[in-house]
Design an enzyme around this catalytic site. Sequence first.
Site, mmCIF file in Angstrom:
data_model
loop_
_atom_site.group_PDB
_atom_site.id
_atom_site.type_symbol
_atom_site.label_atom_id
_atom_site.label_comp_id
_atom_site.label_asym_id
_atom_site.label_seq_id
_atom_site.Cartn_x
_atom_site.Cartn_y
_atom_site.Cartn_z
ATOM 1 N N ASP A 105 40.168 32.200 38.412
ATOM 2 C CA ASP A 105 38.812 32.642 38.715
ATOM 3 C C ASP A 105 37.904 31.410 38.733
ATOM 4 O O ASP A 105 38.203 30.443 39.436
ATOM 5 C CB ASP A 105 38.395 33.714 37.690
ATOM 6 C CG ASP A 105 37.024 34.312 37.932
ATOM 7 O OD1 ASP A 105 36.898 35.164 38.829
ATOM 8 O OD2 ASP A 105 36.071 33.932 37.229
ATOM 9 N N HIS A 303 42.935 41.233 40.161
ATOM 10 C CA HIS A 303 42.295 39.940 39.938
ATOM 11 C C HIS A 303 42.767 39.215 38.687
ATOM 12 O O HIS A 303 42.823 37.984 38.659
ATOM 13 C CB HIS A 303 40.777 40.151 39.846
ATOM 14 C CG HIS A 303 40.007 38.888 39.629
ATOM 15 N ND1 HIS A 303 39.929 37.888 40.584
ATOM 16 C CD2 HIS A 303 39.286 38.435 38.556
ATOM 17 C CE1 HIS A 303 39.193 36.900 40.125
ATOM 18 N NE2 HIS A 303 38.790 37.188 38.894
#
Length: 326
Positions: A105, A303
Amino acid sequence: MSQHVAEVTHRLVSSPGGRIHLVEQGTGPLVLLVHGFPESWYSWRHQLPVLAAAGYRAVAVDVRGYGRSSKPAATDAYRMVDVVQDNVAVVHALGEESAVVVGHDWGAAIAANSALLRPELFRAVGLLSVPYTPRGGPRPSDVFARMGGDEEFYVSYFQEPGRAEAEIEPDVRGWLAGLYAALSADTMPAPGAPDPHFVSRDGTLRERFPAGRLPAWLSERDLDVYAGEFERTGLTPALNRYRNMDRDWEDLAAFDGAPIAQPSLFIGGSLDASTTWLADAIDAYPVTLPGLVSSHLLDGCGHWIQQERPAEVNRLLTDWLTALRA
């Protein structure tokens, strides 16, 4: 492979921003693990023992603004060049001359820029979930402001000081649970449902989060760890990373379009918006990551990739690291 893996060790080391908290396990070549938002070193809990057992010195940091690391008061103390200097300080504090840096991320962007700005120190880079996109194009805040039509992109929402904090901080645990669920493969909203990456006018992100069920990778105890950190620190230091994107664009002007030449690895999730929206960035890897060793999209993964699919990520990481040593 080692038959015995030492326990994790927590340390505080000096950095330009004050101190960085890190968690260390194993001995061997240094692998520096950098988390994203809204996480902590704990998001690498599945990787630390596996990398240590494979013969590496695995070190997961709390990024500046998170956990037990320093939290400078000034908003502009969270520029990309500053967090890269924190990574440099960690390598030096550990007495190492080089490191492999791996990020997820925001950590992927931090890892990529660490390799870009200090190639003599960061000899290889692994990127999880967020592809490498070289600096370029219009000012980031202008790009984000044009996204979403009648709705507002979450980055623009996060960039306004105090606004996201007012939504999150009255119920940190509940908000985190909702966000983690919204971006996880097994709990994300169904296709066609309102997108949790956007905010309706005068609305909140929370109203689009799933409710009542944690993703399979997240236990109540795991959620307690994350929530406990942010309840103690507040969200402003972590959100300040978003509030420096225009400053980063200015600071890194000399690196417009620059490729990363070191050996690299990318692992993404097929259901992650970071990989679907940035598919063109992945397609551009022959130019932007000329040292790419391998690129992988995990089918049916969201994610939070190293927590959703730890066994696969661990295998891909250790295979790549082994190839680097060959």
